[in-house]
Design a protein around this motif. Sequence first.
Motif, PDB file in Angstrom:
ATOM      1  N   MET A  71      15.595  11.090 -29.298  1.00 30.38           N
ATOM      2  CA  MET A  71      15.457  10.096 -30.661  1.00 30.38           C
ATOM      3  C   MET A  71      16.383  10.035 -32.047  1.00 30.38           C
ATOM      4  O   MET A  71      16.646   9.398 -32.538  1.00 30.38           O
ATOM      5  CB  MET A  71      13.827   9.971 -30.286  1.00 30.38           C
ATOM      6  CG  MET A  71      13.605   9.074 -31.405  1.00 30.38           C
ATOM      7  SD  MET A  71      14.575   7.185 -30.603  1.00 30.38           S
ATOM      8  CE  MET A  71      14.796   6.329 -31.471  1.00 30.38           C
ATOM      9  N   VAL A  72      15.223  11.548 -32.065  1.00 32.75           N
ATOM     10  CA  VAL A  72      16.551  11.943 -33.796  1.00 32.75           C
ATOM     11  C   VAL A  72      17.820  12.337 -33.350  1.00 32.75           C
ATOM     12  O   VAL A  72      18.350  12.050 -34.257  1.00 32.75           O
ATOM     13  CB  VAL A  72      15.864  13.395 -34.143  1.00 32.75           C
ATOM     14  CG1 VAL A  72      16.524  14.144 -35.581  1.00 32.75           C
ATOM     15  CG2 VAL A  72      14.105  13.373 -34.273  1.00 32.75           C
ATOM     16  N   LYS A  73      18.196  13.250 -32.459  1.00 32.63           N
ATOM     17  CA  LYS A  73      20.075  12.831 -32.616  1.00 32.63           C
ATOM     18  C   LYS A  73      20.350  11.971 -31.845  1.00 32.63           C
ATOM     19  O   LYS A  73      21.753  11.064 -32.822  1.00 32.63           O
ATOM     20  CB  LYS A  73      20.281  13.659 -30.640  1.00 32.63           C
ATOM     21  CG  LYS A  73      20.570  14.978 -30.465  1.00 32.63           C
ATOM     22  CD  LYS A  73      20.684  15.180 -29.238  1.00 32.63           C
ATOM     23  CE  LYS A  73      21.963  15.523 -28.967  1.00 32.63           C
ATOM     24  NZ  LYS A  73      22.216  16.224 -27.229  1.00 32.63           N
TER      25      LYS A  73
ATOM     26  N   LYS B 222      23.904   7.960 -34.964  1.00 35.41           N
ATOM     27  CA  LYS B 222      25.037   6.630 -35.496  1.00 35.41           C
ATOM     28  C   LYS B 222      24.536   6.896 -36.568  1.00 35.41           C
ATOM     29  O   LYS B 222      25.571   5.466 -37.541  1.00 35.41           O
ATOM     30  CB  LYS B 222      23.124   5.581 -35.036  1.00 35.41           C
ATOM     31  CG  LYS B 222      23.272   5.188 -33.075  1.00 35.41           C
ATOM     32  CD  LYS B 222      22.357   3.853 -33.091  1.00 35.41           C
ATOM     33  CE  LYS B 222      23.528   3.174 -32.134  1.00 35.41           C
ATOM     34  NZ  LYS B 222      22.355   1.958 -31.377  1.00 35.41           N
ATOM     35  N   SER B 223      23.384   7.498 -37.246  1.00 32.02           N
ATOM     36  CA  SER B 223      24.069   6.882 -39.076  1.00 32.02           C
ATOM     37  C   SER B 223      25.460   8.038 -39.620  1.00 32.02           C
ATOM     38  O   SER B 223      25.666   7.251 -39.574  1.00 32.02           O
ATOM     39  CB  SER B 223      22.458   7.393 -39.074  1.00 32.02           C
ATOM     40  OG  SER B 223      22.055   8.631 -39.018  1.00 32.02           O
ATOM     41  N   TYR B 224      25.698   8.975 -38.720  1.00 32.92           N
ATOM     42  CA  TYR B 224      26.797   9.328 -38.757  1.00 32.92           C
ATOM     43  C   TYR B 224      27.899   8.310 -38.667  1.00 32.92           C
ATOM     44  O   TYR B 224      29.253   8.365 -39.462  1.00 32.92           O
ATOM     45  CB  TYR B 224      27.497  10.558 -37.563  1.00 32.92           C
ATOM     46  CG  TYR B 224      28.657  11.298 -38.177  1.00 32.92           C
ATOM     47  CD1 TYR B 224      28.156  11.937 -38.872  1.00 32.92           C
ATOM     48  CD2 TYR B 224      29.884  11.081 -37.076  1.00 32.92           C
ATOM     49  CE1 TYR B 224      29.980  12.616 -39.498  1.00 32.92           C
ATOM     50  CE2 TYR B 224      30.503  11.482 -37.203  1.00 32.92           C
ATOM     51  CZ  TYR B 224      31.452  12.201 -38.819  1.00 32.92           C
ATOM     52  OH  TYR B 224      32.283  13.223 -38.830  1.00 32.92           O
TER      53      TYR B 224
ATOM     54  N   MET C 121      32.862  11.228 -29.656  1.00 29.86           N
ATOM     55  CA  MET C 121      32.282  11.454 -28.814  1.00 29.86           C
ATOM     56  C   MET C 121      30.932  10.637 -28.518  1.00 29.86           C
ATOM     57  O   MET C 121      30.401   9.834 -27.730  1.00 29.86           O
ATOM     58  CB  MET C 121      31.678  12.856 -28.879  1.00 29.86           C
ATOM     59  CG  MET C 121      32.452  14.573 -28.375  1.00 29.86           C
ATOM     60  SD  MET C 121      31.098  15.162 -28.572  1.00 29.86           S
ATOM     61  CE  MET C 121      30.496  15.915 -27.389  1.00 29.86           C
ATOM     62  N   ILE C 122      31.265   9.794 -29.797  1.00 39.18           N
ATOM     63  CA  ILE C 122      29.516   9.185 -30.054  1.00 39.18           C
ATOM     64  C   ILE C 122      29.841   8.041 -29.825  1.00 39.18           C
ATOM     65  O   ILE C 122      28.852   7.275 -28.239  1.00 39.18           O
ATOM     66  CB  ILE C 122      29.261   9.161 -31.748  1.00 39.18           C
ATOM     67  CG1 ILE C 122      28.515  10.419 -32.349  1.00 39.18           C
ATOM     68  CG2 ILE C 122      27.699   8.147 -31.617  1.00 39.18           C
ATOM     69  CD1 ILE C 122      28.265  10.685 -33.432  1.00 39.18           C
TER      70      ILE C 122
ATOM     71  N   ARG D  14      27.530   6.734 -23.855  1.00 38.28           N
ATOM     72  CA  ARG D  14      27.084   5.241 -23.289  1.00 38.28           C
ATOM     73  C   ARG D  14      25.844   5.234 -24.081  1.00 38.28           C
ATOM     74  O   ARG D  14      24.688   4.306 -23.927  1.00 38.28           O
ATOM     75  CB  ARG D  14      26.842   4.424 -22.081  1.00 38.28           C
ATOM     76  CG  ARG D  14      28.276   4.862 -21.204  1.00 38.28           C
ATOM     77  CD  ARG D  14      27.894   4.202 -19.906  1.00 38.28           C
ATOM     78  NE  ARG D  14      27.953   2.680 -19.893  1.00 38.28           N
ATOM     79  CZ  ARG D  14      28.277   1.352 -20.114  1.00 38.28           C
ATOM     80  NH1 ARG D  14      29.876   1.937 -20.733  1.00 38.28           N
ATOM     81  NH2 ARG D  14      27.836   0.440 -19.751  1.00 38.28           N
ATOM     82  N   LYS D  15      24.874   6.403 -24.147  1.00 36.28           N
ATOM     83  CA  LYS D  15      23.397   6.603 -25.019  1.00 36.28           C
ATOM     84  C   LYS D  15      23.637   5.638 -26.638  1.00 36.28           C
ATOM     85  O   LYS D  15      22.582   5.201 -26.645  1.00 36.28           O
ATOM     86  CB  LYS D  15      22.499   7.583 -24.794  1.00 36.28           C
ATOM     87  CG  LYS D  15      22.353   7.915 -23.449  1.00 36.28           C
ATOM     88  CD  LYS D  15      21.586   9.179 -23.988  1.00 36.28           C
ATOM     89  CE  LYS D  15      21.873  10.521 -23.439  1.00 36.28           C
ATOM     90  NZ  LYS D  15      21.877  12.023 -23.523  1.00 36.28           N
TER      91      LYS D  15
END
Lengths: 266, 265
Positions: free
Chosen positions: A1-3, A8-10, B83-84, B88-89
């Motif tokens: 979750m933290v990850k 997402k914020s990055y 990578m992000i 898909r997550k």
Amino acid sequence: MVKKVFAKSYVWLMLLIMYAPILTLIVFSFTESKNIGSWTGFSFKLYRDMFKNEEIVTALVNTIIVAVSAGIVSTILGTLGAIGIYYCTPKAKRIMNGLSQIPVMNAEIVTAISLTILFVSFGVKFNFFTLLVGHVVLTVPFVVLSVMPKLKQMDPNIYEAALDLGATPKKALWSVVIPEILPGIFSGFMLTITLSLDDYIITAFTRDNSFSTLSTYVYGATAKKGALPPTLRALTTVITLIVLGILIIINVKTKNKKVVNRRGRI
Amino acid sequence: MSKIKFQRKHLSIPYAAFLLLFVVLPLILIVYYALTDVNGTISLKNFINFFKDKNKLGLLSFSVIIGVANTVLCLLIGYPIAMILSNRKYNKSMVMVLLFVMPMWINFVLRTAATRDLLYWLGINGGENPYLATMIGMVYNYLPFTILPLYTTMLKMDKSLIEASYDLGAKPYQTFYKTIIPMTMPGIVSAATMVFMPTMSSFVISDIMGERKISLIGNAIQFNFDQSRWHDGSLIALIMLLIIGIITLLTKNIQKEENVRGGLW
């Protein structure tokens, strides 16, 4: 979750940084101040000024004319080229593919000066034709590269089938092969337009100096010290909106297509 | 004389003629001008002198340094983004990818000038900090070109190998170095060539961002041609061509993404 939050914020932070220059210009296009950073009240004056500024309007129209002409010429030349190369002997194919790679890999400045040398050596005056040639050199290999994979995916028997059913070779190409590779032709055309709209270097070296496009106009404006002329902020907004609009249309369309395909499979 | 029978391969004749006339012939002319002097006598003198001239070697190595620095920065920033986006997550739609690529469709000169104006507002003056401003401008412009090939390679990557690596007891960093990096190597090479060569040869970004205080190979070619010094300009262009040729040959086997820009449409 933290990850996930971190990841997402990055991404969002990077997007924000990437769009910061354009967004700043867009925000300050609604005020009359000379420089960005100072807000002197809301106004549409820059937009009125922009459409009244003949230089900007001419540059915009020129840019579109060049892009569309280069798009049409490159698409026809490149599509025919790709079909021809596909049916060549392996050796000729290798040579042609190698030649096609040259403008793709080459530095734009080298391509640009090589064309300058060519035109000057043969006494050709710089005009719309030389500019068009420059843009076609830059873009035509990308049409070939877009069409080629579609040719490889095509069932090779359908052309023979058309001939057996009595079609002339030209008719068979036109009504059997072309429709099969149409998506490749379309993406080649769009890519050509994108590259041409964005180009500065080739344009600067192959144009007649009195003919300005968006790139050369803006480049000229940056040569003076200090910030961009305020009207260019309004122009940035208009261009961004157009690009966004086109992207949304294409995105919606491809989504629809995918839905159809999925249904088709069922 | 009988009419030549139509064959499909004949369709490539106009394209072949176009390439010969407007791609091959101009390059031959560059080689000619690079290896001759003003009197038209052929000599390798210019070519050899280039490598003896400290200023010119300095220009060349400075361009290489800027090129490498920009490539490394773009990869460091772009690799995690790709990578992000391909995971898909975290991301299920194409929209985010398109957002990263969209700046490519806004005019390149306008975009660069916008970056310069923003930096100016933030107190980074291109006239005083030409290196910093130029590097920022370079990263801004080439980041999308880095993200796209990395993203496409990562989408195709076999995710089960990463799980296998964990199952076999690898720590996260080991998995990254021994599994993920090798699998994404084609994308990395592709991205690196897409960034390195244009950075070295671009003169627009260094001109606008560095307020014409920074000179790269591209600036030198452009400057010589502005001054009508064709022989000198062509020589630098020929050296640029050789560098491009060598890099292309070296990366040919690793690089499989043949049409990176084409992936856009």
